[in-house]
Design an enzyme around this catalytic site. Sequence first.
Site, PDB file in Angstrom:
ATOM      1  N   ASP A   1     -28.476  42.128 -43.975  1.00  0.00           N
ATOM      2  CA  ASP A   1     -28.177  40.713 -43.789  1.00  0.00           C
ATOM      3  C   ASP A   1     -27.355  40.604 -42.504  1.00  0.00           C
ATOM      4  OD1 ASP A   1     -27.095  38.191 -43.786  1.00  0.00           O
ATOM      5  OD2 ASP A   1     -26.547  38.190 -45.905  1.00  0.00           O
TER       6      ASP A   1
ATOM      7  N   THR B   1     -34.625  29.002 -28.791  1.00  0.00           N
ATOM      8  CA  THR B   1     -35.477  27.828 -29.005  1.00  0.00           C
ATOM      9  C   THR B   1     -35.320  26.744 -27.936  1.00  0.00           C
ATOM     10  OG1 THR B   1     -35.781  25.963 -30.548  1.00  0.00           O
ATOM     11  CG2 THR B   1     -33.630  26.953 -30.516  1.00  0.00           C
ATOM     12  N   ASP B   2     -36.348  25.900 -27.833  1.00  0.00           N
ATOM     13  CA  ASP B   2     -36.295  24.709 -26.969  1.00  0.00           C
ATOM     14  C   ASP B   2     -35.266  23.699 -27.488  1.00  0.00           C
ATOM     15  OD1 ASP B   2     -37.880  24.446 -29.257  1.00  0.00           O
ATOM     16  OD2 ASP B   2     -39.111  22.857 -28.404  1.00  0.00           O
TER      17      ASP B   2
ATOM     18  N   TYR C   1     -29.559  22.690 -35.876  1.00  0.00           N
ATOM     19  CA  TYR C   1     -30.344  23.879 -35.547  1.00  0.00           C
ATOM     20  C   TYR C   1     -30.122  24.269 -34.081  1.00  0.00           C
ATOM     21  CZ  TYR C   1     -34.472  26.713 -34.419  1.00  0.00           C
ATOM     22  OH  TYR C   1     -35.309  27.706 -33.961  1.00  0.00           O
TER      23      TYR C   1
ATOM     24  N   LYS D   1     -28.138  27.555 -32.611  1.00  0.00           N
ATOM     25  CA  LYS D   1     -28.860  28.531 -31.768  1.00  0.00           C
ATOM     26  C   LYS D   1     -28.152  28.678 -30.414  1.00  0.00           C
ATOM     27  CE  LYS D   1     -32.301  30.367 -32.480  1.00  0.00           C
ATOM     28  NZ  LYS D   1     -32.592  31.689 -33.125  1.00  0.00           N
TER      29      LYS D   1
ATOM     30  N   TRP E   1     -42.511  25.730 -31.105  1.00  0.00           N
ATOM     31  CA  TRP E   1     -43.636  25.511 -32.037  1.00  0.00           C
ATOM     32  C   TRP E   1     -44.402  26.818 -32.290  1.00  0.00           C
ATOM     33  CZ3 TRP E   1     -46.145  20.194 -30.283  1.00  0.00           C
ATOM     34  CH2 TRP E   1     -45.242  19.165 -30.531  1.00  0.00           C
TER      35      TRP E   1
HETATM   36  N1  NAP Z   1     -40.669  28.875 -35.713  1.00  0.00           N
HETATM   37  C1  NAP Z   1     -40.539  28.242 -34.540  1.00  0.00           C
HETATM   38  O1  NAP Z   1     -41.242  27.260 -34.236  1.00  0.00           O
HETATM   39  C2  NAP Z   1     -39.506  28.722 -33.560  1.00  0.00           C
HETATM   40  C3  NAP Z   1     -39.480  28.125 -32.297  1.00  0.00           C
HETATM   41  C4  NAP Z   1     -38.551  28.597 -31.352  1.00  0.00           C
HETATM   42  C5  NAP Z   1     -37.685  29.621 -31.683  1.00  0.00           C
HETATM   43  N2  NAP Z   1     -37.714  30.169 -32.940  1.00  0.00           N
HETATM   44  C6  NAP Z   1     -36.751  31.247 -33.250  1.00  0.00           C
HETATM   45  O2  NAP Z   1     -37.465  32.465 -33.338  1.00  0.00           O
HETATM   46  C7  NAP Z   1     -36.863  33.302 -34.325  1.00  0.00           C
HETATM   47  C8  NAP Z   1     -37.950  33.797 -35.259  1.00  0.00           C
HETATM   48  O3  NAP Z   1     -38.617  32.645 -35.768  1.00  0.00           O
HETATM   49  P1  NAP Z   1     -39.778  32.772 -36.851  1.00  0.00           P
HETATM   50  O4  NAP Z   1     -40.674  31.590 -36.688  1.00  0.00           O
HETATM   51  O5  NAP Z   1     -40.337  34.148 -36.849  1.00  0.00           O
HETATM   52  O6  NAP Z   1     -38.882  32.531 -38.158  1.00  0.00           O
HETATM   53  P2  NAP Z   1     -39.187  32.952 -39.632  1.00  0.00           P
HETATM   54  O7  NAP Z   1     -40.651  33.116 -39.846  1.00  0.00           O
HETATM   55  O8  NAP Z   1     -38.415  32.021 -40.502  1.00  0.00           O
HETATM   56  O9  NAP Z   1     -38.515  34.412 -39.712  1.00  0.00           O
HETATM   57  C9  NAP Z   1     -37.145  34.617 -39.720  1.00  0.00           C
HETATM   58  C10 NAP Z   1     -36.858  35.807 -40.605  1.00  0.00           C
HETATM   59  O10 NAP Z   1     -35.431  36.022 -40.623  1.00  0.00           O
HETATM   60  C11 NAP Z   1     -35.060  36.254 -41.972  1.00  0.00           C
HETATM   61  N3  NAP Z   1     -33.655  35.964 -42.184  1.00  0.00           N
HETATM   62  C12 NAP Z   1     -33.070  34.775 -42.485  1.00  0.00           C
HETATM   63  N4  NAP Z   1     -31.754  34.952 -42.653  1.00  0.00           N
HETATM   64  C13 NAP Z   1     -31.495  36.256 -42.424  1.00  0.00           C
HETATM   65  C14 NAP Z   1     -30.310  37.040 -42.475  1.00  0.00           C
HETATM   66  N5  NAP Z   1     -29.117  36.502 -42.779  1.00  0.00           N
HETATM   67  N6  NAP Z   1     -30.392  38.359 -42.213  1.00  0.00           N
HETATM   68  C15 NAP Z   1     -31.582  38.929 -41.921  1.00  0.00           C
HETATM   69  N7  NAP Z   1     -32.749  38.243 -41.883  1.00  0.00           N
HETATM   70  C16 NAP Z   1     -32.690  36.912 -42.132  1.00  0.00           C
HETATM   71  C17 NAP Z   1     -35.964  35.333 -42.756  1.00  0.00           C
HETATM   72  O11 NAP Z   1     -35.977  35.690 -44.123  1.00  0.00           O
HETATM   73  P3  NAP Z   1     -36.287  34.499 -45.211  1.00  0.00           P
HETATM   74  O12 NAP Z   1     -37.671  34.043 -44.927  1.00  0.00           O
HETATM   75  O13 NAP Z   1     -36.111  35.223 -46.497  1.00  0.00           O
HETATM   76  O14 NAP Z   1     -35.258  33.450 -44.946  1.00  0.00           O
HETATM   77  C18 NAP Z   1     -37.301  35.559 -42.055  1.00  0.00           C
HETATM   78  O15 NAP Z   1     -37.975  36.695 -42.561  1.00  0.00           O
HETATM   79  C19 NAP Z   1     -35.776  32.467 -35.003  1.00  0.00           C
HETATM   80  O16 NAP Z   1     -34.519  32.858 -34.512  1.00  0.00           O
HETATM   81  C20 NAP Z   1     -36.053  31.039 -34.576  1.00  0.00           C
HETATM   82  O17 NAP Z   1     -34.872  30.301 -34.407  1.00  0.00           O
HETATM   83  C21 NAP Z   1     -38.612  29.752 -33.873  1.00  0.00           C
END
Ligand code: NAP
Length: 277
Positions: free
Chosen positions: A37, A102-103, A126, A130, A151
């Site tokens: 974690d 992120t954006d 959010y 970030k 996205w």
């Molecule tokens: N998705 C988008 O559109 C987007 C856009 C721009 C930037 N981002 C950034 O890119 C990164 C990855 O995004 P993603 O879309 O791959 O997100 P995601 O699919 O939600 O994956 C994030 C992972 O981190 C895990 N997690 C949450 N809390 C945690 C903790 N305390 N310790 C360890 N692991 C933890 C989550 O587990 P659980 O599922 O069990 O919570 C999930 O497996 C994030 O930092 C996000 O802010 C995302």
Amino acid sequence: MQRVWITGAEGHVGTALTGILDCMEYRLMTTDINEVDITNLSQVIQYVRVNRPDVIINCAGLSDAEYCENHIDEAYKVNAIGVRNIALAAQEVCAKVIHISTDDVFDLQSELPYNEFDETHPKTIYGKSKEAGEKFLMQLNNKFTIIRSSWIYGIGRDFVDKVLKCVGKQTELEVADNQYAVPTSSDELAKLICHFIDHEEYGIYHAVCKGSCSRYEFAQAILEYTNNTDKLTLKPVEGRATYSVLDNMMLRLNGIEEPADWKVVLKDYLNKSGGME
Ligand SMILES: NC(=O)c1ccc[n+]([C@@H]2O[C@H](COP(=O)([O-])OP(=O)(O)OC[C@H]3O[C@@H](n4cnc5c(N)ncnc54)[C@H](OP(=O)(O)O)[C@@H]3O)[C@@H](O)[C@H]2O)c1
């Protein structure tokens, strides 16, 4: 052989990255919240002391903006304190940190794409959490690469999945036509992250596919590429007006190949995977 630790390995980006990183080339270590974690400093430090990674790729985060708005402490704990913990642990073993952002760190009110030299000014919890994570990393570790994207979709729950799940269940879906960004596949992003494992071009990078669109146009493309336009009617609605198109200026300046056009990438993804979770 470089030792690479991927946190949040079961999310969109983490899964895509684990899928393309060659185990013959790197010694891969993957964890998600059940193993480490990132909000727990002693757990993170202990993991790093035992495994001594050369590179830490932080794909862990709370990326659901609505959830963050209603769970403020949790948002900051994961997106800010979690990154601080990784930065501190990395510093102890001189590891490089590649962090996904992120954006949403911008105000989303521009009319022109944001580049890496534009001031951040987040409006949402959010985005603020970030931005706080980015600042911790920049202050605490001098070997960092921050990659901002938007996205993101891939295997798992995301907008592509949401639209396709409505097909056959309902006849109409309301989608905002005044929110603009760039759909980016987790595979395209993963390819780019790989580049930074072996290069020392530290700094902040924007990494989105080419082009841009509204949420409505994104939904239209999803239905068109899966031959579902006659099965679900999209109704354009006014949401909170946002513009968060990113310009990959730092990739260009450093001569690094940019992700491909969002339509080409989406079509390819839907052809291969069907797009459902
Ligand atoms: N998705 C988008 O559109 C987007 C856009 C721009 C930037 N981002 C950034 O890119 C990164 C990855 O995004 P993603 O879309 O791959 O997100 P995601 O699919 O939600 O994956 C994030 C992972 O981190 C895990 N997690 C949450 N809390 C945690 C903790 N305390 N310790 C360890 N692991 C933890 C989550 O587990 P659980 O599922 O069990 O919570 C999930 O497996 C994030 O930092 C996000 O802010 C995302």
